[in-house]
Design an enzyme around this catalytic site. Sequence first.
Site, PDB file in Angstrom:
ATOM      1  CD  GLU A  49       4.777  -0.323  -1.553  1.00 33.88           C
ATOM      2  OE1 GLU A  49       5.044  -0.290  -0.330  1.00 33.88           O
ATOM      3  OE2 GLU A  49       5.141   0.551  -2.353  1.00 33.88           O
ATOM      4  CB  CYS A 106       1.579  -1.127   6.184  1.00 32.38           C
ATOM      5  SG  CYS A 106       1.138   0.131   5.005  1.00 32.38           S
ATOM      6  CB  SER A 145       1.064 -10.510   5.208  1.00 36.28           C
ATOM      7  OG  SER A 145       0.648 -11.596   4.424  1.00 36.28           O
TER       8      SER A 145
HETATM    9  P1  NAP Z   1      -2.582 -10.733   3.222  1.00 33.83           P
HETATM   10  O1  NAP Z   1      -3.257 -11.748   4.068  1.00 33.83           O
HETATM   11  O2  NAP Z   1      -1.180 -10.988   2.805  1.00 33.83           O
HETATM   12  O3  NAP Z   1      -3.514 -10.581   1.923  1.00 33.83           O
HETATM   13  C1  NAP Z   1      -3.217  -9.654   0.931  1.00 33.83           C
HETATM   14  C2  NAP Z   1      -3.780 -10.158  -0.376  1.00 33.83           C
HETATM   15  O4  NAP Z   1      -3.071 -11.341  -0.759  1.00 33.83           O
HETATM   16  C3  NAP Z   1      -5.253 -10.544  -0.317  1.00 33.83           C
HETATM   17  O5  NAP Z   1      -5.879 -10.201  -1.521  1.00 33.83           O
HETATM   18  C4  NAP Z   1      -5.175 -12.045  -0.152  1.00 33.83           C
HETATM   19  O6  NAP Z   1      -6.327 -12.707  -0.589  1.00 33.83           O
HETATM   20  C5  NAP Z   1      -4.008 -12.350  -1.051  1.00 33.83           C
HETATM   21  N1  NAP Z   1      -3.396 -13.648  -0.839  1.00 33.83           N
HETATM   22  C6  NAP Z   1      -3.326 -14.381   0.290  1.00 33.83           C
HETATM   23  N2  NAP Z   1      -2.686 -15.548   0.041  1.00 33.83           N
HETATM   24  C7  NAP Z   1      -2.345 -15.547  -1.269  1.00 33.83           C
HETATM   25  C8  NAP Z   1      -1.681 -16.473  -2.137  1.00 33.83           C
HETATM   26  N3  NAP Z   1      -1.208 -17.635  -1.694  1.00 33.83           N
HETATM   27  N4  NAP Z   1      -1.508 -16.129  -3.440  1.00 33.83           N
HETATM   28  C9  NAP Z   1      -1.968 -14.956  -3.901  1.00 33.83           C
HETATM   29  N5  NAP Z   1      -2.621 -14.051  -3.133  1.00 33.83           N
HETATM   30  C10 NAP Z   1      -2.792 -14.341  -1.835  1.00 33.83           C
HETATM   31  O7  NAP Z   1      -2.622  -9.299   3.886  1.00 33.83           O
HETATM   32  P2  NAP Z   1      -3.844  -8.549   4.576  1.00 33.83           P
HETATM   33  O8  NAP Z   1      -4.125  -9.188   5.887  1.00 33.83           O
HETATM   34  O9  NAP Z   1      -4.985  -8.384   3.608  1.00 33.83           O
HETATM   35  O10 NAP Z   1      -3.219  -7.101   4.779  1.00 33.83           O
HETATM   36  C11 NAP Z   1      -2.427  -6.776   5.852  1.00 33.83           C
HETATM   37  C12 NAP Z   1      -0.960  -6.752   5.467  1.00 33.83           C
HETATM   38  O11 NAP Z   1      -0.753  -5.884   4.376  1.00 33.83           O
HETATM   39  C13 NAP Z   1      -0.117  -6.176   6.594  1.00 33.83           C
HETATM   40  O12 NAP Z   1       1.076  -6.917   6.697  1.00 33.83           O
HETATM   41  C14 NAP Z   1       0.168  -4.765   6.133  1.00 33.83           C
HETATM   42  O13 NAP Z   1       1.302  -4.185   6.687  1.00 33.83           O
HETATM   43  C15 NAP Z   1       0.308  -4.979   4.670  1.00 33.83           C
HETATM   44  N6  NAP Z   1       0.128  -3.703   3.966  1.00 33.83           N
HETATM   45  C16 NAP Z   1       1.212  -3.104   3.380  1.00 33.83           C
HETATM   46  C17 NAP Z   1       1.060  -1.869   2.748  1.00 33.83           C
HETATM   47  C18 NAP Z   1       2.196  -1.183   2.068  1.00 33.83           C
HETATM   48  O14 NAP Z   1       1.942  -0.316   1.254  1.00 33.83           O
HETATM   49  N7  NAP Z   1       3.427  -1.500   2.368  1.00 33.83           N
HETATM   50  C19 NAP Z   1      -0.186  -1.272   2.730  1.00 33.83           C
HETATM   51  C20 NAP Z   1      -1.256  -1.921   3.336  1.00 33.83           C
HETATM   52  C21 NAP Z   1      -1.097  -3.142   3.943  1.00 33.83           C
HETATM   53  P3  NAP Z   1      -7.496 -13.139   0.439  1.00 33.83           P
HETATM   54  O15 NAP Z   1      -8.005 -11.878   1.026  1.00 33.83           O
HETATM   55  O16 NAP Z   1      -8.458 -13.821  -0.442  1.00 33.83           O
HETATM   56  O17 NAP Z   1      -6.848 -14.034   1.447  1.00 33.83           O
END
Ligand code: NAP
Length: 472
Positions: A250, A283, A231
């Site tokens: 990304e 995404c 995110s």
């Molecule tokens: P997220 O909550 O941002 O988590 C992504 C990763 O970041 C997880 O491994 C999470 O760990 C970690 N994380 C969270 N807080 C962090 C911090 N303070 N420091 C370091 N790492 C941290 O996203 P999500 O809910 O898993 O995925 C959904 C998002 O990803 C959506 O916005 C989607 O659009 C985006 N996405 C983008 C793409 C692309 O290619 N553009 C592809 C797929 C998904 P934890 O799981 O342990 O919290």
Amino acid sequence: MATTALERRLFVDGEWIETGDWLEVRSPYSGDLVGRVAKGGPQETKRAIDAAERAMREPLPAHKRAEILVKVAGQLGRRHDEVARLISEEAGKPMKAARVEAKRAMSTFTFAAVEARKLAGEMVPMDASQAGEGKLAFTLRVPRGIVGAITPFNFPCNLVAHKLAPALAAGCAVVLKPASATPLSALLLAELMEAAGLPSGWLNVVAGSSAEIGDVLVEDERVAALTFTGSGDVGWKLKERAPRKHVALELGNATPVIVCADAPPDTAATLAANSFSFAGQSCISVQRIYVLDDAWDEFVRDFVPKVEALVVGDPADEETDVGPVIDDDARRRILEWIGESGGEVLTGGETNDRDLIKPTVIANPAHDAKVSREEVFGPVVTLTRTSSLDEAIELANSTRYGLQAGIFTRDLRSALEGAQKLEFGGVTVNEAPTFRADQMPYGGVKASGNTREGPAYAVRELTEERLVVIHL
Ligand code: NAP
């Protein structure tokens, strides 16, 4: 449903380690325990960085890197059922979509192997200036250094593959932190890479507290590059905190599509199929459809029944199209956003008897509603009637995001106008913007990110040019 819960240790310095603490992975559908994974923290992350540093002191030649990548691709093919089932169980992803993801991961490793073998710099035409006469110069592409990779829950196998495979192709060792909800596929990939002959330290997988692991990856100067998919809130903060690292992001999208009056006849079917796969948790899942006046009645008449025909249910069932969203918080938020959209709910808008959100179509929501501007990341699509292509483009652009967008028309001029004016990293024509082949340059503009993935592009990001000048 998972029959036997898996137990997985972390992979650090070529060893599978326990930490005394465990992370539970539960099915988003049934709540059953799918597995438990050793939970790491700062200590394991530092140990992983030490191992990566040692590994990179003895570079692996390109042909060995390519051979390992090819072997992993082969294993992904041979173990397809197991890989797909694991994705499905830990993410709650319907088997249909999990099978696609498992196959795409093969493709990602295969293309990365090609890039490993092709990695080369270029000649600089030195005698093109007087200053350069009598000199020969060329560039080498050298690995940036240790890569810290952080991945999201929604493609637990292929998005991990998009981090690991290009990094190895580039000659970089990796410390990976997978999403806490879905660490099992990442650990399976580590197992395959180890079995393919990857020496110790080149890949380390540490699951656990994101803040603790993230802090070490940000603060340790030996980590040269951070590659993050997830995110925007988390991604942009990471970048701010690591000004001296190469940070590739990304991030999310609120994917728009424009449907013109001369759209191909199967447009509604294509969009219905691409708006709800994995319950909209991609995404680039189609979220906002702008339909031009002349196409409105027919499109709505075609689209809604196709959405209603989608099979909602158990992700383990090969017939299911739409399963659960990742957790209760996500479900509550999505239902709240539907409730406050200001539009007319044409279908869905509620949960079924298993608490799964039914595929939801909202007509003409308020332009400033969250469903019109933010990323829903759920099984929700809006249809907005628009009076002109200009208006549709303006509305499609009226979001902070810019990953992929689509336009459906048989008129070349409208298609090219869309391609030029839609402010997105990619524009698809007569194809849903959910489309991605793994060799494409994929990534966003605006709040959606700052990089391009796809092995060829990711390898460029993870290597830098070193100039060599020879005085003859
Ligand atoms: P997220 O909550 O941002 O988590 C992504 C990763 O970041 C997880 O491994 C999470 O760990 C970690 N994380 C969270 N807080 C962090 C911090 N303070 N420091 C370091 N790492 C941290 O996203 P999500 O809910 O898993 O995925 C959904 C998002 O990803 C959506 O916005 C989607 O659009 C985006 N996405 C983008 C793409 C692309 O290619 N553009 C592809 C797929 C998904 P934890 O799981 O342990 O919290």
